[in-house]
Design a protein around this motif. Structure first.
Motif, short mmCIF file in Angstrom:
data_model
loop_
_atom_site.label_atom_id
_atom_site.label_comp_id
_atom_site.label_asym_id
_atom_site.label_seq_id
_atom_site.Cartn_x
_atom_site.Cartn_y
_atom_site.Cartn_z
N TRP A 1 56.25 68.16 90.69
CA TRP A 1 56.44 67.03 89.78
C TRP A 1 55.75 65.77 90.28
O TRP A 1 55.35 64.92 89.48
N ALA A 2 55.57 65.65 91.58
CA ALA A 2 54.77 64.54 92.11
C ALA A 2 53.32 64.68 91.63
O ALA A 2 52.69 63.68 91.26
N ASP A 3 52.81 65.89 91.61
CA ASP A 3 51.44 66.12 91.12
C ASP A 3 51.34 65.80 89.63
O ASP A 3 50.33 65.23 89.18
N VAL A 4 52.36 66.16 88.87
CA VAL A 4 52.36 65.83 87.44
C VAL A 4 52.30 64.32 87.24
O VAL A 4 51.50 63.81 86.43
N LEU A 5 53.12 63.59 87.98
CA LEU A 5 53.11 62.13 87.87
C LEU A 5 51.75 61.55 88.25
O LEU A 5 51.27 60.59 87.63
N CYS A 6 51.13 62.12 89.28
CA CYS A 6 49.82 61.63 89.69
C CYS A 6 48.79 61.76 88.58
O CYS A 6 47.86 60.95 88.48
N ARG A 7 48.95 62.77 87.75
CA ARG A 7 47.97 63.01 86.69
C ARG A 7 48.23 62.20 85.42
O ARG A 7 47.32 62.03 84.61
N ILE A 8 49.45 61.71 85.25
CA ILE A 8 49.76 61.04 83.98
C ILE A 8 50.12 59.56 84.14
O ILE A 8 50.15 58.83 83.15
N LEU B 1 48.53 57.08 85.56
CA LEU B 1 47.40 56.20 85.29
C LEU B 1 46.50 56.87 84.26
O LEU B 1 45.76 57.80 84.60
N PRO B 2 46.56 56.46 83.00
CA PRO B 2 45.74 57.09 81.95
C PRO B 2 44.26 57.08 82.31
O PRO B 2 43.70 56.04 82.66
N GLY B 3 43.64 58.26 82.25
CA GLY B 3 42.22 58.36 82.53
C GLY B 3 41.87 58.36 84.00
O GLY B 3 40.69 58.37 84.37
N ASN B 4 42.86 58.36 84.88
CA ASN B 4 42.62 58.35 86.32
C ASN B 4 43.70 59.17 87.01
O ASN B 4 44.74 59.45 86.43
N GLU B 5 43.46 59.52 88.25
CA GLU B 5 44.44 60.31 89.01
C GLU B 5 44.84 59.58 90.28
O GLU B 5 43.98 59.20 91.08
N LEU B 6 46.12 59.36 90.45
CA LEU B 6 46.64 58.69 91.64
C LEU B 6 46.69 59.68 92.80
O LEU B 6 47.15 60.81 92.63
N PRO B 7 46.21 59.30 93.99
CA PRO B 7 46.31 60.20 95.15
C PRO B 7 47.77 60.56 95.42
O PRO B 7 48.64 59.69 95.44
N ILE B 8 48.03 61.84 95.62
CA ILE B 8 49.41 62.29 95.73
C ILE B 8 50.09 61.75 96.99
O ILE B 8 51.30 61.54 97.01
N GLY B 9 49.31 61.50 98.05
CA GLY B 9 49.89 60.93 99.25
C GLY B 9 50.42 59.53 99.02
O GLY B 9 51.42 59.12 99.62
#
Length: 356
Positions: free
Chosen positions: A313-320, A322-330
């Motif tokens: 679920w942390a990975d899911v949040l990283c992908r959604i 920031l619209p159009g961008n991916e937050l580093p999971i760390g």
């Protein structure tokens, strides 16, 4: 050994294990439908069913953009999230037992600094690029983590047998050395592009997941988890101390070194593909201890399952987030994990078991 409300209740433990297994399966099936590209849920599952069982039209579900996004991008990174979450959580449990310190995490003995130095050598100096190509940074990071662990063991055994305190001191010393050399190379070479790539790697990411590497990482993590689960008695004894263990007929010195090596191996495989992801191995064991106590027979499998679910679920949040961008999971795990850990530290009767 500290016991909490559910620590001695076998049925409750089994029910929670089963519930976490079901939640893990649900999390994978639900998380695969999230992403920047909008795909109908029915199409997502038709692709998975086709790949697993061969049911459906190969021209529609066996190729094309939807197939590639679901089967080659989303699902591999979720499987990697399971392996990374399990590996970091289990290694966190083991490291905390090895050094008898509730503040320990998988990187406590200089593993992260060794991995970072390996990544710096690969990216800035080109070490290993002729052999490993684009995977050089991950491979050198894995090697750095493992070699630093060997160095910690060698240093801790100088002047007598290693113990928890000497391991911590040796880890702190080598961590400082590795960090110093890493910063020195970054400063001297002054390569902004390479330095940026190293920093990005150190923030952690699951974007590079693929089925080939998952086929290696996940079995290694599962075997390592089963190995540590089989060693729960020795891990429990480590909480009592070496003197108490000797009176019970067990010499923990050799086992401590074995566990450190296996942990370093697991962390090295995780670092190879996902970079450095913090706080998972620090917070997840505490959350489990608060409910089930410190018995490693229960602590290890529950931490593994909860760590896998958390990272999915942390990975899911990283992908959604920031619209159009991916937050580093760390970055995300630190933003979530740090406040949780501060809360645990602020508990009135905070201890190794996290009991009330």
């Amino acid at each position: 050994m500290r016991k909490n409300a559910l620590s001695g209740r076998g049925p409750a433990y089994l029910v929670v294990c089963l519930a976490l297994l079901v939640l893990l399966g649900f999390s994978i099936l639900a998380a695969v439908s999230f992403g920047t590209m909008s795909i109908p849920m029915g199409d997502v599952y038709r692709v998975i069913v086709y790949e697993l069982f061969g049911w459906g039209d190969p021209a529609v579900w066996g190729s094309g953009g939807v197939h590639d996004v679901v089967w080659l991008i989303r699902l591999p990174r979720l499987v990697l999230a399971v392996g990374v979450g399990m590996g970091l959580s289990v290694c966190g449990v083991v490291m905390q037992a090895i050094v008898k310190n509730p503040l320990a995490d998988p990187y406590v003995l200089g593993v992260s600094s060794g991995a970072y130095l390996g990544a710096v050598l690969a990216m800035l100096l080109g070490v290993g690029t002729s052999v490993f190509g684009g995977s050089a940074m991950g491979v050198l990071g894995c090697a750095g983590a493992f070699l630093v662990s060997l160095g910690v063991m060698a240093l801790a055994n100088l002047g007598g047998r290693a113990n928890a305190v000497k391991l911590l001191l040796a880890g702190s010393a080598l961590s400082a050395v590795c960090s110093g050399f890493s910063n020195l190379f970054i400063y001297i070479l002054n390569d902004d592009h390479a330095a940026s790539a190293v920093v990005q790697w150190s923030m952690g990411s699951l974007a590079g997941a693929d089925w080939e590497s998952n086929g290696v990482i996940l079995p290694v993590v599962l075997v390592g988890t089963l190995f540590f689960w089989s060693q729960y008695r020795n891990l429990n004894l480590m909480l009592l101390g070496d003197e108490s263990a000797v009176t019970l007929g067990t010499d923990l010195h050799r086992w401590r070194l074995v566990y450190l090596l296996v942990s370093a191996l697991l962390v090295g495989f995780v670092v190879y593909k996902a970079g450095l992801i913090g706080f998972v191995g620090l917070v997840i064991p505490h959350v489990v201890r608060m409910v089930f106590g410190t018995d490693h027979k229960k602590l290890l499998p529950l931490s593994a399952l909860l760590g896998a679910i958390f990272l999915i679920w942390a990975d899911v949040l990283c992908r959604i987030v920031l619209p159009g961008n991916e937050l580093p999971i760390g970055v995300l795990t630190s933003l979530v994990g740090a406040p949780v850990f501060v809360y645990l530290m602020a508990r009135r009767k905070y201890g190794f078991g996290g009991g009330d």
